[in-house]
Design a protein around this motif. Structure first.
Motif, PDB file in Angstrom:
ATOM      1  N   SER A 167       0.814  -1.220   0.000  1.00 57.47           N
ATOM      2  CA  SER A 167       0.000   0.000   0.000  1.00 57.47           C
ATOM      3  C   SER A 167       0.850   1.275   0.000  1.00 57.47           C
ATOM      4  CB  SER A 167      -0.905   0.025   1.230  1.00 57.47           C
ATOM      5  OG  SER A 167      -0.125   0.132   2.416  1.00 57.47           O
ATOM      6  N   CYS A 168       2.146   1.136   0.282  1.00 59.91           N
ATOM      7  CA  CYS A 168       3.076   2.259   0.424  1.00 59.91           C
ATOM      8  C   CYS A 168       2.710   3.154   1.610  1.00 59.91           C
ATOM      9  CB  CYS A 168       3.177   3.080  -0.860  1.00 59.91           C
ATOM     10  SG  CYS A 168       3.920   2.167  -2.228  1.00 59.91           S
TER      11      CYS A 168
ATOM     12  N   GLY B 294      -0.774  21.743   8.927  1.00 66.56           N
ATOM     13  CA  GLY B 294      -1.496  21.799   7.660  1.00 66.56           C
ATOM     14  C   GLY B 294      -0.866  20.992   6.550  1.00 66.56           C
ATOM     15  N   LEU B 295      -0.049  20.000   6.895  1.00 64.67           N
ATOM     16  CA  LEU B 295       0.564  19.161   5.865  1.00 64.67           C
ATOM     17  C   LEU B 295      -0.365  18.015   5.500  1.00 64.67           C
ATOM     18  CD1 LEU B 295       4.241  18.907   7.220  1.00 64.67           C
ATOM     19  CD2 LEU B 295       3.347  20.446   5.465  1.00 64.67           C
ATOM     20  N   VAL B 296      -0.269  17.570   4.268  1.00 61.50           N
ATOM     21  CA  VAL B 296      -1.016  16.410   3.798  1.00 61.50           C
ATOM     22  C   VAL B 296      -0.022  15.401   3.238  1.00 61.50           C
ATOM     23  CG1 VAL B 296      -3.138  17.684   3.293  1.00 61.50           C
ATOM     24  CG2 VAL B 296      -1.406  17.437   1.519  1.00 61.50           C
ATOM     25  N   GLU B 297      -0.469  14.182   3.124  1.00 65.13           N
ATOM     26  CA  GLU B 297       0.393  13.142   2.557  1.00 65.13           C
ATOM     27  C   GLU B 297      -0.306  12.490   1.372  1.00 65.13           C
ATOM     28  OE1 GLU B 297      -0.453   9.485   5.499  1.00 65.13           O
ATOM     29  OE2 GLU B 297      -0.085  11.441   6.393  1.00 65.13           O
ATOM     30  N   ARG B 298       0.504  11.972   0.481  1.00 64.41           N
ATOM     31  CA  ARG B 298      -0.022  11.299  -0.703  1.00 64.41           C
ATOM     32  C   ARG B 298       0.929  10.148  -1.016  1.00 64.41           C
ATOM     33  NH1 ARG B 298      -0.994  15.367  -5.450  1.00 64.41           N
ATOM     34  NH2 ARG B 298       1.239  15.641  -5.277  1.00 64.41           N
ATOM     35  N   THR B 299       0.390   8.960  -1.239  1.00 65.96           N
ATOM     36  CA  THR B 299       1.220   7.800  -1.569  1.00 65.96           C
ATOM     37  C   THR B 299       0.867   7.298  -2.962  1.00 65.96           C
ATOM     38  OG1 THR B 299      -0.353   6.265  -0.555  1.00 65.96           O
ATOM     39  CG2 THR B 299       1.450   7.048   0.829  1.00 65.96           C
ATOM     40  N   GLN B 300       1.860   6.704  -3.585  1.00 65.29           N
ATOM     41  CA  GLN B 300       1.651   6.166  -4.931  1.00 65.29           C
ATOM     42  C   GLN B 300       2.472   4.891  -5.077  1.00 65.29           C
ATOM     43  OE1 GLN B 300       2.853   8.865  -8.028  1.00 65.29           O
ATOM     44  NE2 GLN B 300       2.088   7.561  -9.663  1.00 65.29           N
ATOM     45  N   ILE B 301       1.838   3.857  -5.570  1.00 62.17           N
ATOM     46  CA  ILE B 301       2.527   2.610  -5.887  1.00 62.17           C
ATOM     47  C   ILE B 301       2.893   2.677  -7.356  1.00 62.17           C
ATOM     48  CG2 ILE B 301       2.353   0.095  -5.996  1.00 62.17           C
ATOM     49  CD1 ILE B 301       0.034   0.376  -3.905  1.00 62.17           C
ATOM     50  N   LEU B 302       4.187   2.643  -7.647  1.00 56.97           N
ATOM     51  CA  LEU B 302       4.622   2.691  -9.047  1.00 56.97           C
ATOM     52  C   LEU B 302       4.794   1.281  -9.577  1.00 56.97           C
ATOM     53  CD1 LEU B 302       7.277   5.560  -8.963  1.00 56.97           C
ATOM     54  CD2 LEU B 302       4.881   5.689  -9.602  1.00 56.97           C
ATOM     55  N   ASP B 303       4.368   1.069 -10.789  1.00 55.65           N
ATOM     56  CA  ASP B 303       4.533  -0.220 -11.458  1.00 55.65           C
ATOM     57  C   ASP B 303       5.987  -0.353 -11.894  1.00 55.65           C
ATOM     58  OD1 ASP B 303       4.376  -2.527 -12.931  1.00 55.65           O
ATOM     59  OD2 ASP B 303       3.106  -1.678 -14.511  1.00 55.65           O
TER      60      ASP B 303
ATOM     61  N   CYS C 285       7.686   2.572  -4.112  1.00 54.48           N
ATOM     62  CA  CYS C 285       6.725   3.462  -3.461  1.00 54.48           C
ATOM     63  C   CYS C 285       7.188   4.908  -3.546  1.00 54.48           C
ATOM     64  CB  CYS C 285       6.585   3.114  -1.977  1.00 54.48           C
ATOM     65  SG  CYS C 285       5.824   1.512  -1.658  1.00 54.48           S
ATOM     66  N   ILE C 286       6.237   5.805  -3.723  1.00 52.73           N
ATOM     67  CA  ILE C 286       6.492   7.242  -3.637  1.00 52.73           C
ATOM     68  C   ILE C 286       5.563   7.792  -2.559  1.00 52.73           C
ATOM     69  CG2 ILE C 286       6.360   9.482  -4.807  1.00 52.73           C
ATOM     70  CD1 ILE C 286       8.535   7.817  -5.992  1.00 52.73           C
ATOM     71  N   ILE C 287       6.142   8.519  -1.608  1.00 53.96           N
ATOM     72  CA  ILE C 287       5.363   9.175  -0.564  1.00 53.96           C
ATOM     73  C   ILE C 287       5.701  10.656  -0.615  1.00 53.96           C
ATOM     74  CG2 ILE C 287       4.877   9.330   1.911  1.00 53.96           C
ATOM     75  CD1 ILE C 287       6.627   6.273   0.957  1.00 53.96           C
ATOM     76  N   GLU C 288       4.672  11.489  -0.683  1.00 51.65           N
ATOM     77  CA  GLU C 288       4.865  12.940  -0.659  1.00 51.65           C
ATOM     78  C   GLU C 288       4.175  13.499   0.570  1.00 51.65           C
ATOM     79  OE1 GLU C 288       4.793  14.813  -4.969  1.00 51.65           O
ATOM     80  OE2 GLU C 288       3.091  13.454  -4.658  1.00 51.65           O
ATOM     81  N   VAL C 289       4.852  14.401   1.259  1.00 55.81           N
ATOM     82  CA  VAL C 289       4.252  15.146   2.364  1.00 55.81           C
ATOM     83  C   VAL C 289       4.449  16.611   2.013  1.00 55.81           C
ATOM     84  CG1 VAL C 289       4.292  15.629   4.829  1.00 55.81           C
ATOM     85  CG2 VAL C 289       4.804  13.315   4.014  1.00 55.81           C
ATOM     86  N   PHE C 290       3.355  17.368   1.991  1.00 53.08           N
ATOM     87  CA  PHE C 290       3.458  18.749   1.540  1.00 53.08           C
ATOM     88  C   PHE C 290       2.327  19.594   2.096  1.00 53.08           C
ATOM     89  CE2 PHE C 290       1.085  16.306  -1.534  1.00 53.08           C
ATOM     90  CZ  PHE C 290       0.013  17.109  -1.879  1.00 53.08           C
ATOM     91  N   ARG C 291       2.502  20.899   1.985  1.00 56.28           N
ATOM     92  CA  ARG C 291       1.455  21.848   2.361  1.00 56.28           C
ATOM     93  C   ARG C 291       0.685  22.203   1.098  1.00 56.28           C
ATOM     94  NH1 ARG C 291       3.074  25.978   6.333  1.00 56.28           N
ATOM     95  NH2 ARG C 291       5.004  25.848   5.169  1.00 56.28           N
ATOM     96  N   THR C 292      -0.623  22.069   1.137  1.00 59.35           N
ATOM     97  CA  THR C 292      -1.456  22.430  -0.004  1.00 59.35           C
ATOM     98  C   THR C 292      -1.506  23.943  -0.116  1.00 59.35           C
ATOM     99  OG1 THR C 292      -2.798  20.468   0.343  1.00 59.35           O
ATOM    100  CG2 THR C 292      -3.736  22.167  -1.037  1.00 59.35           C
ATOM    101  N   VAL C 293      -1.167  24.442  -1.281  1.00 63.50           N
ATOM    102  CA  VAL C 293      -1.108  25.889  -1.458  1.00 63.50           C
ATOM    103  C   VAL C 293      -2.027  26.404  -2.565  1.00 63.50           C
ATOM    104  CG1 VAL C 293       1.207  26.146  -0.519  1.00 63.50           C
ATOM    105  CG2 VAL C 293       0.927  25.651  -2.943  1.00 63.50           C
ATOM    106  N   SER C 294      -2.666  25.501  -3.295  1.00 66.23           N
ATOM    107  CA  SER C 294      -3.550  25.959  -4.363  1.00 66.23           C
ATOM    108  C   SER C 294      -4.592  24.894  -4.655  1.00 66.23           C
ATOM    109  CB  SER C 294      -2.746  26.254  -5.633  1.00 66.23           C
ATOM    110  OG  SER C 294      -2.226  25.049  -6.158  1.00 66.23           O
TER     111      SER C 294
END
Length: 195
Positions: A32-33, A50-59, A75-84
């Motif tokens: 699931s990453c 106010g940070l959010v996370e997003r995960t992605q399973i790459l083939d 796996c790619i995991i991003e943690v970031f502040r939504t700005v737009s």
């Protein structure tokens, strides 16, 4: 009697403290990453809210040469502040983690050695604005801190059969969500979650 009671309490305290502590550290899951890093972990580390996370399973089959090199998961995991409204991370407000699990540690080390060689060449070419430190996250690790150009800091290391790359971009003023020190701390937290 009071002295005897104090001695008994001290002995009980020492015996309890010698018991191994149960680990409350979650373990990441390659299918699931999830669990390798989350927004709460980075918020606690940086004091940012106010940070959010997003995960992605790459083939792995979609990336040329990755399957042939022995990769099993990516796996790619991003943690970031939504700005737009686009929900995209902006420079200076994001952390990206890439975790590639291989069939063996030797295969992960091949990718690590290639990345280290590339980083050393890059640092030599761009000069004093790039600093590389090795061994901060374990034997097979390096941290590259680039002071200009929006790059920020990059931590790369091998844990078990996993190759981990973490990058924190900088904005035009050189500010980043995680500087070199906090990126190292984040890398150690992620390292503890690698199964």
């Amino acid at each position: 009697i009071t002295l005897s009671l104090i001695i008994v309490i001290m002995l009980l305290g020492m015996s309890c403290s010698s018991q191994p502590a149960s680990s409350d550290t979650p373990t990441g899951a390659y299918d699931s990453c999830k669990g390798f890093a989350d927004s709460n972990m980075i918020e606690d580390l940086t004091g940012t809210v106010g940070l959010v996370e997003r995960t992605q399973i790459l083939d792995i089959d979609s990336i040329p040469g990755l399957t042939e090199s022995g990769a099993v998961n990516n796996c790619i995991i991003e943690v970031f502040r939504t700005v737009s409204d686009t929900n995209q991370p902006s420079p200076g407000d994001s952390l990206t983690i890439s975790i590639v699990r291989f069939e063996s540690k030797e295969q992960a080390l091949l990718l690590y050695n290639s990345a280290l060689a590339s980083a050393l060449i890059t640092a030599e070419q761009i000069g004093d604005i790039a600093v590389i430190q090795q061994g901060l996250i374990g034997n097979d690790s390096y941290l590259m801190d680039v002071k200009k150009g929006g790059v920020g800091a990059i931590a790369v290391y091998v844990q078990e059969t996993a190759f981990i790359s973490m990058s924190s971009t900088a904005d035009s003023e050189g500010k980043a969500l995680l500087d070199a020190g906090s990126l190292t701390a984040a890398a150690l937290l992620v390292q503890a979650r690698i199964p």
